[in-house]
Design a protein around this motif. Structure first.
Motif, mmCIF file in Angstrom:
data_model
loop_
_atom_site.group_PDB
_atom_site.id
_atom_site.type_symbol
_atom_site.label_atom_id
_atom_site.label_comp_id
_atom_site.label_asym_id
_atom_site.label_seq_id
_atom_site.Cartn_x
_atom_site.Cartn_y
_atom_site.Cartn_z
ATOM 1 N N ARG A 140 35.429 -12.164 23.038
ATOM 2 C CA ARG A 140 35.190 -10.767 23.258
ATOM 3 C C ARG A 140 36.381 -10.039 23.080
ATOM 4 O O ARG A 140 36.509 -9.025 22.370
ATOM 5 N N ALA A 141 37.577 -10.407 23.729
ATOM 6 C CA ALA A 141 38.743 -9.577 23.767
ATOM 7 C C ALA A 141 39.911 -10.500 23.839
ATOM 8 O O ALA A 141 39.884 -11.663 24.343
ATOM 9 N N ILE A 142 40.989 -9.698 23.725
ATOM 10 C CA ILE A 142 42.483 -10.380 24.116
ATOM 11 C C ILE A 142 42.738 -9.915 25.521
ATOM 12 O O ILE A 142 42.832 -8.580 25.534
ATOM 13 N N ALA A 143 43.019 -10.655 26.286
ATOM 14 C CA ALA A 143 43.699 -10.079 27.748
ATOM 15 C C ALA A 143 45.128 -9.934 27.907
ATOM 16 O O ALA A 143 45.835 -10.751 27.282
ATOM 17 N N THR A 144 45.546 -8.884 28.612
ATOM 18 C CA THR A 144 46.882 -8.586 28.957
ATOM 19 C C THR A 144 47.028 -8.488 30.414
ATOM 20 O O THR A 144 45.795 -8.363 31.220
ATOM 21 N N THR A 145 48.120 -8.293 30.877
ATOM 22 C CA THR A 145 48.178 -8.225 32.552
ATOM 23 C C THR A 145 47.826 -6.677 32.805
ATOM 24 O O THR A 145 47.657 -6.242 33.967
ATOM 25 N N GLY A 146 47.687 -5.965 31.847
ATOM 26 C CA GLY A 146 47.236 -4.568 32.319
ATOM 27 C C GLY A 146 45.857 -4.308 31.646
ATOM 28 O O GLY A 146 45.348 -3.040 31.859
ATOM 29 N N GLY A 147 44.906 -5.062 31.235
ATOM 30 C CA GLY A 147 43.587 -4.974 30.474
ATOM 31 C C GLY A 147 43.327 -5.711 29.536
ATOM 32 O O GLY A 147 44.146 -6.648 28.962
ATOM 33 N N ASP A 148 42.362 -5.352 28.774
ATOM 34 C CA ASP A 148 41.917 -6.256 27.613
ATOM 35 C C ASP A 148 42.006 -5.228 26.356
ATOM 36 O O ASP A 148 41.894 -4.326 26.356
ATOM 37 N N ILE A 149 42.220 -6.022 25.288
ATOM 38 C CA ILE A 149 42.425 -5.567 24.015
ATOM 39 C C ILE A 149 41.079 -5.933 23.190
ATOM 40 O O ILE A 149 41.019 -7.105 22.793
ATOM 41 N N ASP A 150 40.266 -5.006 22.770
ATOM 42 C CA ASP A 150 39.163 -5.099 21.958
ATOM 43 C C ASP A 150 39.498 -5.594 20.374
ATOM 44 O O ASP A 150 40.350 -4.722 19.705
ATOM 45 N N ILE A 151 39.268 -6.588 19.973
ATOM 46 C CA ILE A 151 39.594 -7.134 18.680
ATOM 47 C C ILE A 151 38.408 -7.110 17.727
ATOM 48 O O ILE A 151 38.468 -7.559 16.595
ATOM 49 N N LYS A 152 37.117 -6.741 18.014
ATOM 50 C CA LYS A 152 36.053 -7.077 17.393
ATOM 51 C C LYS A 152 36.121 -6.161 16.155
ATOM 52 O O LYS A 152 35.556 -6.401 15.100
ATOM 53 N N ALA A 153 36.712 -4.917 16.070
ATOM 54 C CA ALA A 153 36.634 -3.766 15.009
ATOM 55 C C ALA A 153 37.728 -4.692 13.901
ATOM 56 O O ALA A 153 37.447 -4.407 12.696
#
Length: 604
Positions: free
Chosen positions: A501-514
């Motif tokens: 679904r996404a790439i996780a970071t310590t501050g939240g998720d990065i949406d990569i579906k686009a």
């Protein structure tokens, strides 16, 4: 001087702007740099060695002494730095060397003249030029051939022959079919020559061609009229094409860089009078960060140029861009702006420049352009300074807390690198705890790195991906700090249906579906590490079940059961083994072998 002496000397430097000059043992200048505060900048070279790039480490190893010049301002230091680099050409500074050769457009002196590109002047035709850019020459020759439908072959047109494909697709009027008077042909060559000299077909020229076409039609010279009509249409198409590649600003340069490993290609697209007139590319070795490249590249590139445009578009803005803008503005005598467009026509030009840069770098490094593109896109999304060529991914697998294992897979240059795959059994605790498991695995991995005995573990990755979210990342970051390892760590998050679904970071998720390419790449990594980890867990589970069956045999304990499985690989081979086969296993006695054969015989 040794490193301690150099560090002590650097600590005595003033906190003032200036230029520092690194020298080797022979006294030769090997690097020149500027600093806002000399002490702070120079002391960095002689400490924090593990944080330096490979290029800086090599440079520092060769430094025997350094000098410095105090300046009144950082801007004055920048000007002095640029001047000293130009004079001394130090080994470890970025040095851009243009191809100083000249290029010409040649009109042959044969009966049926032709227009060609040439790198030298011979006594066999008329030459237009010289031009500094082979790109300009090639583009111009291609353009005039399309406008005037001139042949690009080596045929003789005195004899009639079958036309080639260019005639059938409408880009050559085929004098080889012997339907064009030589006077008309040479008139076309002269028109093409005038076009080359003036750089365009003027409105007056179009009007003149239209008038000639109408006259030919009135005189019933329909073939000549058709050729003139086709030439006018070709001019219209070229004009439309020029509008497509034109820009909203009269003069503008576009600079973009592709970095792959420790080599980069910086591409420059040059727009003048609202159209692309030239392009250049430069390969730069021993680099890792675009901002670091641009801090020197822009100064080196424009140092000898008088034609500096008002706008320079960059894919990344360097940290000292205000200082660079000031230098460019002073040098050109007009306000110069460095811009990094994120949308619109400017972003399209940056993307076009990046594609050219990636293609040139692909040809240089022999790596696939698609793989380079997806890694550079991933670097951009994650905020990495360079494309991650060596990626390690980790996943934990267990069955209700039993057979707790981990898998490590490696992707090298965007492809699975199975030679480097590793499996781990969780040893520090019993039960299910993915966070502790992930921390243990990374700790063991970097302990192996510090030992330096395993060739796989001795290579540090450019990026670490964990199957999981913020919790897994938080669990392993202290491990990296413990080992003084500075590698970016991200998680790979799945949705409720176990799909990426996404790439996780310590501050939240990065949406990569686009970004479909990046999404597909991360999905492939996550699927592969999951497959690898779970296959190991299943193997251990199967082995455990088989071991339970074997220890039912009189005299066979866990150790002997494991020895049998290790030797025969499968339970079916143990069942069909003879006493002679069984006693070949080190720990199996003749009585054990007899009991095993009897057990499986009675089971049947």
């Amino acid at each position: 001087m040794n490193l301690t002496e150099l560090k002590q000397k650097a600590n005595n430097l003033p906190l003032k702007p200036g230029v520092y000059i690194m020298k080797d043992e022979s006294g030769k200048i090997i690097y020149i740099g500027k600093a806002k505060a000399l002490k702070n900048r120079v002391t960095q070279y002689f400490g924090l060695g593990n944080q330096h790039t490979e290029k800086v480490r090599r440079m520092v190893q060769n430094v025997d002494d350094f000098e410095y010049i105090i300046c009144d301002s950082e801007f004055e230091a920048l000007i002095l730095e640029n001047s000293l680099i130009k004079q001394n050409q130090p080994k470890y500074n970025i040095l851009l060397k243009d191809d100083k050769g000249y290029f010409y457009i040649k009109i042959t002196n044969e009966k049926w003249k032709k227009i060609e590109t040439s790198k030298q002047i011979d006594k066999d035709g008329e030459y237009l030029g010289p031009y500094n850019s082979g790109f300009i020459v090639k583009e111009t020759v291609d353009e005039v051939r399309k406008i005037f439908k001139l042949p690009d072959c080596s045929r003789s047109f005195d004899k009639k022959s079958k036309p080639c494909l260019n005639y059938h697709i409408g880009i050559c009027f085929a004098p080889c079919v012997n339907q064009i008077p030589i006077e008309d042909y040479l008139d076309t060559i002269n028109s093409a020559k005038e076009y080359i000299k003036h750089g365009k077909v003027t409105e007056n020229s179009v009007e003149l061609l239209t008038k000639k076409m109408e006259e030919a039609a009135e005189n019933l010279e329909f073939e000549r009229a058709a050729r003139l009509r086709d030439r006018i249409n070709a001019i219209s198409k070229i004009s439309s094409k020029q509008k497509v590649v034109s820009i909203s600003y009269k003069n503008q340069d576009v600079i973009a860089t592709t970095v792959f490993g420790d080599i980069a290609c910086s591409e420059v697209l040059i727009f003048r009078n609202f159209r692309l007139v030239d392009k250049k590319h430069y390969f730069i070795s021993d680099v890792s960060d675009k901002k670091e490249i641009y801090e020197e590249f822009i100064l080196r590139y424009y140092a000898d140029k008088d034609d500096i445009p008002e706008r320079i578009l960059l894919d990344v803005i360097p940290d000292d861009f205000l200082l660079t803008e000031q230098w460019l503005s002073q040098k050109s005598g007009k306000k110069v702006s460095l811009l990094c467009p994120k949308q619109g026509d400017g972003k399209k030009l940056i993307d076009m420049c990046l594609r050219n840069s990636a293609q040139n770098l692909s040809e240089r490094t022999k790596h696939d352009t698609k793989d380079m593109s997806v890694l550079n896109n991933l670097a951009e999304i994650l905020g990495l300074s360079t494309a991650p060529r060596y990626i390690e991914a980790y996943d934990i697998s267990n069955t209700a807390g039993e057979n707790n294992v981990a898998g490590m897979v490696v992707f090298k240059d965007a492809k699975p690198y199975k030679k480097a795959y590793k499996r781990f059994k969780i040893k520090s605790f019993i039960g299910q705890d993915d966070y502790r498991s992930m921390a243990e695995v990374l700790d063991r991995r970097f302990c192996e790195y510090e030992k330096g005995e395993d060739t796989v573990f001795s290579t540090l990755p450019d990026l670490i991906l964990l199957d999981g979210a913020k919790g897994q990342i938080s669990a392993v970051l202290p491990v990296l700090q413990k080992h003084n390892i500075n590698i970016p760590v991200f998680g790979m998050v799945k949705d409720s249906k176990h799909r990426t679904r996404a790439i996780a970071t310590t501050g939240g998720d990065i949406d990569i579906k686009a970004n479909q390419k990046t999404f597909s790449f991360i999905t492939a990594i996550q699927d592969e590490v999951h497959r690898f980890a779970i296959s190991y867990q299943h193997k251990l589970q199967s082995k455990k079940l088989l071991s339970r069956e074997l220890i039912q045999i009189n005299g066979i304990g866990k150790k002997k059961a494991d020895s049998l499985l290790k030797y025969f690989k499968t339970i079916s081979k143990i069942k069909s083994a003879t006493i002679e086969d069984l006693i070949k296993v080190k720990s199996i006695s003749p009585q054990n072998a007899q009991d095993i054969v009897t057990f499986f015989h009675n089971s049947k």
